[in-house]
Scaffold this active site. Sequence first.
Site, short mmCIF file in Angstrom:
data_model
loop_
_atom_site.label_atom_id
_atom_site.label_comp_id
_atom_site.label_asym_id
_atom_site.label_seq_id
_atom_site.Cartn_x
_atom_site.Cartn_y
_atom_site.Cartn_z
N ARG A 51 -68.44 69.08 58.48
CA ARG A 51 -68.46 68.19 57.28
C ARG A 51 -69.66 68.40 56.37
O ARG A 51 -70.84 68.71 56.67
CB ARG A 51 -68.81 66.68 57.87
CG ARG A 51 -69.08 65.42 56.84
CD ARG A 51 -69.55 64.31 57.53
NE ARG A 51 -69.60 63.19 56.62
CZ ARG A 51 -70.92 62.88 56.10
NH1 ARG A 51 -71.93 63.90 56.10
NH2 ARG A 51 -70.89 62.02 55.12
N LYS A 70 -78.99 68.49 54.92
CA LYS A 70 -79.92 67.56 55.75
C LYS A 70 -81.18 68.03 55.86
O LYS A 70 -81.59 69.07 55.70
CB LYS A 70 -79.22 67.20 57.01
CG LYS A 70 -77.98 66.31 57.06
CD LYS A 70 -77.41 65.97 58.45
CE LYS A 70 -76.20 64.81 58.04
NZ LYS A 70 -75.76 64.38 59.33
C1 YH5 Z 1 -72.42 63.24 60.28
O1 YH5 Z 1 -73.41 64.08 60.55
N1 YH5 Z 1 -73.62 62.18 58.42
S1 YH5 Z 1 -74.14 60.39 56.27
C2 YH5 Z 1 -79.33 62.93 54.61
C3 YH5 Z 1 -79.42 64.14 53.65
C4 YH5 Z 1 -78.07 64.53 53.58
C5 YH5 Z 1 -77.03 64.48 54.05
C6 YH5 Z 1 -80.66 64.49 51.99
N2 YH5 Z 1 -72.07 60.71 58.04
C7 YH5 Z 1 -72.60 62.51 59.21
O2 YH5 Z 1 -74.60 63.37 55.29
N3 YH5 Z 1 -70.46 61.37 59.59
C8 YH5 Z 1 -73.17 61.15 57.62
O3 YH5 Z 1 -80.18 64.35 53.43
C9 YH5 Z 1 -71.79 61.39 59.11
N4 YH5 Z 1 -71.45 63.18 61.02
C10 YH5 Z 1 -70.49 62.22 60.82
N5 YH5 Z 1 -69.42 62.11 61.72
C11 YH5 Z 1 -75.55 61.31 56.08
C12 YH5 Z 1 -75.58 62.58 55.24
C13 YH5 Z 1 -76.83 63.26 55.06
C14 YH5 Z 1 -78.04 62.35 55.20
#
Ligand code: YH5
Length: 278
Positions: A257, A223
Amino acid sequence: MKFADKFIDLTTPRVMGILNVTPDSFSDGGQFHIKDNALRHVESMLKQGADFIDVGGESTKPGADEVTLSEELERTIPVIEAICQNFDTVVSIDTSKAVVMEEAVKAGAGLINDVRALQEPKALETAANLAKSHGVAVCLMHMQGSPSTMQLSPEYGDVIKEVTTFLSERKSACLSEGIKAEQILLDPGFGFGKSLEHNYQLLSQLGKLSPLSCELLVGVSRKSMIGNLLEREVDERLAGGLACAIYAIMQGAKIIRVHDVKESVDVVKTMNKIIECS
Ligand code: YH5
């Protein structure tokens, strides 16, 4: 903890592998290739030691477009069916839509993971019915605002207090609908309507969520809270993400996760050994 017909012991932390089935993850778009690629990715994450596979068909990255119900169903349901036919794992459905929750559980999902904490129309009653009929668990996540605008100007008085109050209220709403406390996971929602400082304040005080008496799930993998701090592109954020995951586990987080399952499982195993010998 029970996830429909499966039990996962959360005495030690577990790793949830992320499976994106959004078009940006499969540019060729064909249904066969989506399923085929997805199953290959799932097999690899399970071999690496993931206990959960989180299937998401809506991109909730900051600024992403919304998806229609039929698109989300077409992307997720065939993949969930195929995973459940081919592997023994807990499938989590990353959705806010009641119909997707219902179809995903029918297809074999054991966990409803909702970044909007069951606040969309019919989501709460649908999840409650599925918890009663199938024994699925739910994960309630905190978000300020909505994905399209949440990173524009996140503001809090006291971020840990506001997240705690929100999660406590959503947990109460679930209990009122008949979902048992033992079926609820809570998640502070890193990156969802939070500045860099908010995210690290929240991580540093994650332990303050333990009076909510539910197991904690956290997602920091790749993230912006890592990328912006370290000035790293998405594919260079692993070390930062592992540091955050370790700190979260030290404060009681039980499900991590992640995109990088192998490295995360190594972290969990190593931490387990340290604790065992302490
Ligand atoms: C979460 O924290 N996150 S989707 C932006 C990024 C990288 C990854 C490049 N679903 C979560 O994974 N469900 C998502 O920058 C989730 N907790 C739970 N429970 C976003 C994601 C991401 C966003």
